[in-house]
Design an enzyme around this catalytic site. Sequence first.
Site, PDB file in Angstrom:
ATOM      1  N   SER A 151       0.859  -1.179   0.000  1.00  0.00           N
ATOM      2  CA  SER A 151       0.000   0.000   0.000  1.00  0.00           C
ATOM      3  C   SER A 151       0.899   1.233   0.000  1.00  0.00           C
ATOM      4  CB  SER A 151      -0.873  -0.061   1.256  1.00  0.00           C
ATOM      5  OG  SER A 151      -1.582   1.135   1.423  1.00  0.00           O
ATOM      6  N   LYS A 178      -1.033  -0.861  -4.420  1.00  0.00           N
ATOM      7  CA  LYS A 178      -2.269  -0.129  -4.076  1.00  0.00           C
ATOM      8  C   LYS A 178      -1.875   1.320  -3.824  1.00  0.00           C
ATOM      9  CE  LYS A 178      -4.794  -0.071   0.285  1.00  0.00           C
ATOM     10  NZ  LYS A 178      -5.563  -0.868   1.252  1.00  0.00           N
ATOM     11  N   LEU A 179      -2.524   2.220  -4.551  1.00  0.00           N
ATOM     12  CA  LEU A 179      -2.253   3.649  -4.357  1.00  0.00           C
ATOM     13  C   LEU A 179      -3.353   4.242  -3.495  1.00  0.00           C
ATOM     14  CD1 LEU A 179      -1.348   4.813  -7.996  1.00  0.00           C
ATOM     15  CD2 LEU A 179       0.199   4.017  -6.190  1.00  0.00           C
ATOM     16  N   LYS A 180      -2.958   4.965  -2.463  1.00  0.00           N
ATOM     17  CA  LYS A 180      -3.926   5.736  -1.683  1.00  0.00           C
ATOM     18  C   LYS A 180      -4.325   6.946  -2.518  1.00  0.00           C
ATOM     19  CE  LYS A 180      -4.008   3.584   2.292  1.00  0.00           C
ATOM     20  NZ  LYS A 180      -5.260   3.086   2.878  1.00  0.00           N
ATOM     21  N   ASP A 210      -7.207   3.042  -3.173  1.00  0.00           N
ATOM     22  CA  ASP A 210      -7.943   3.034  -1.897  1.00  0.00           C
ATOM     23  C   ASP A 210      -8.212   4.474  -1.473  1.00  0.00           C
ATOM     24  OD1 ASP A 210      -8.971   2.630   0.614  1.00  0.00           O
ATOM     25  OD2 ASP A 210      -7.134   1.802   1.488  1.00  0.00           O
ATOM     26  N   ASN A 237     -10.251   5.343   1.244  1.00  0.00           N
ATOM     27  CA  ASN A 237     -10.575   5.500   2.675  1.00  0.00           C
ATOM     28  C   ASN A 237     -11.733   6.467   2.891  1.00  0.00           C
ATOM     29  OD1 ASN A 237      -7.230   4.912   3.212  1.00  0.00           O
ATOM     30  ND2 ASN A 237      -8.747   3.768   4.391  1.00  0.00           N
ATOM     31  N   GLU A 290     -11.213   0.827  -3.659  1.00  0.00           N
ATOM     32  CA  GLU A 290     -11.554   0.426  -2.294  1.00  0.00           C
ATOM     33  C   GLU A 290     -12.197   1.591  -1.536  1.00  0.00           C
ATOM     34  OE1 GLU A 290      -8.083  -1.063  -0.316  1.00  0.00           O
ATOM     35  OE2 GLU A 290      -9.118  -1.383   1.586  1.00  0.00           O
ATOM     36  N   ASP A 329     -14.090  -1.881   2.606  1.00  0.00           N
ATOM     37  CA  ASP A 329     -13.182  -2.106   3.747  1.00  0.00           C
ATOM     38  C   ASP A 329     -13.920  -1.634   5.005  1.00  0.00           C
ATOM     39  OD1 ASP A 329     -11.173  -2.040   5.682  1.00  0.00           O
ATOM     40  OD2 ASP A 329      -9.957  -0.525   4.702  1.00  0.00           O
ATOM     41  N   LYS A 365     -10.042  -7.530   7.204  1.00  0.00           N
ATOM     42  CA  LYS A 365      -9.051  -7.222   8.241  1.00  0.00           C
ATOM     43  C   LYS A 365      -9.607  -7.792   9.537  1.00  0.00           C
ATOM     44  CE  LYS A 365      -7.581  -2.722   6.446  1.00  0.00           C
ATOM     45  NZ  LYS A 365      -7.901  -1.281   6.521  1.00  0.00           N
ATOM     46  N   GLY A 420      -4.302  -4.825   5.600  1.00  0.00           N
ATOM     47  CA  GLY A 420      -3.246  -4.654   6.606  1.00  0.00           C
ATOM     48  C   GLY A 420      -3.506  -3.396   7.409  1.00  0.00           C
TER      49      GLY A 420
END
Length: 377
Positions: free
Chosen positions: A139, A165-167, A192, A194, A217, A242, A266, A294
């Site tokens: 990530s 995975k790119l934030k 992702d 968030n 995500e 998530d 998770k 993670g």
Amino acid sequence: MAEGTRLEGIEVRRVRMPLVAPFRTSFGTQTAKDVILLRAVTADGEGWGECVAGSDPLYASEYVAVAMTTLREYFIPAVLGLGVADPALVVPALDRWKGYRMSKGALEMAVLDARLRATGQSFGQALGAVHDRVPAGVSVGIMDTLNELVETVGGYLDEGYQRIKLKIEPGWDLEPVRLIRETFGPIQLQVDANAAYTLGDANHLRKLDAFDLLLIEQPLGDENVLAHAKLARRLDTPICLDESITSARAAADAIKLGACGIVNIKAGRVGGYLEARRVHDVCVANDIPVWCGGMVETGLGRAANAALAALPGMTLPGDVSASTRFYAEDLTEPIEIEHGGIAVPTGPGLGVEPDLDRLEAVTVHTEWITANRSLAS
Ligand code: NPG
């Protein structure tokens, strides 16, 4: 009949581990990881649990300071009150208290590890792992510059990571994704958010469809399950949830609603490895691919995650990375990437041991709690 040996006490240890580099996500920047470790001491030996709550209530409402209080005041006394170290009884014994899944999961993990170390079974065997190694994914946080991002991703690919995975967040999405796709070609790539967007961003998010991503995500808020279902109908890129998936029940509901085509599992977020296995099973029964997330774990949690990532339904690479992704020095022997994979530990329990000198060096506070008393140092 409850199974298991006597639970004598729980040591609660708060540690602070510096990160090799700041890790920026849409909800904040981390430079160190605060971790609560639990050591369950039974008549047959001991086991370790790791609480993945963050330092602040940013990813989830649960955070370290309240988790410490909740564990000390409610959860540990209740589990000690069971009189027996049976992992299957831990979370049910805490059911009347709402939330705090990360703390509940950590206690279950400690008791499960103690049980497995005593019986000689590994986490992988106990959870039903079917692989002896799992692909390593990484990530990648939000960076100050695009150059820095390209350099960082290139470094991870050189190390052998099989999936990036790119934030993302508003203002750091299309451009970095386009650049990474153009620079590195057909790598396995996903993003992702968030929970950083709203349904009003649907037209903007649709532009990500051009980059052949494995998934996007948690684009929308934790509780916006219906909005995710609406968004899913407007995107070609599969939506993975998530934050919204807090239990096997939540997973079943989200799937039924069409809110996700993929689920990130998770253990901390769903209240333990046993519930994580149930989330996995619900998804498999519904043909929904899953992968292991993670939470910047130390080697203890990382070892357990490698076991979870080896379940049969985990058909996408997870955020299962080497210790060096976050830590110059881990609490255990380092978890390493080899030929793009991470070995699932085979020893009893977690299959890794904390280094006691290292543990002492990063410990901020310790408490030893038994059925009748608590001692702090
Ligand atoms: O590899 O351990 C890891 C980190 C993976 O990006 C990662 N985790 O939102 O999934 C997430 C994010 C996270 C990290 C969330 C820390 C909460 C705390």
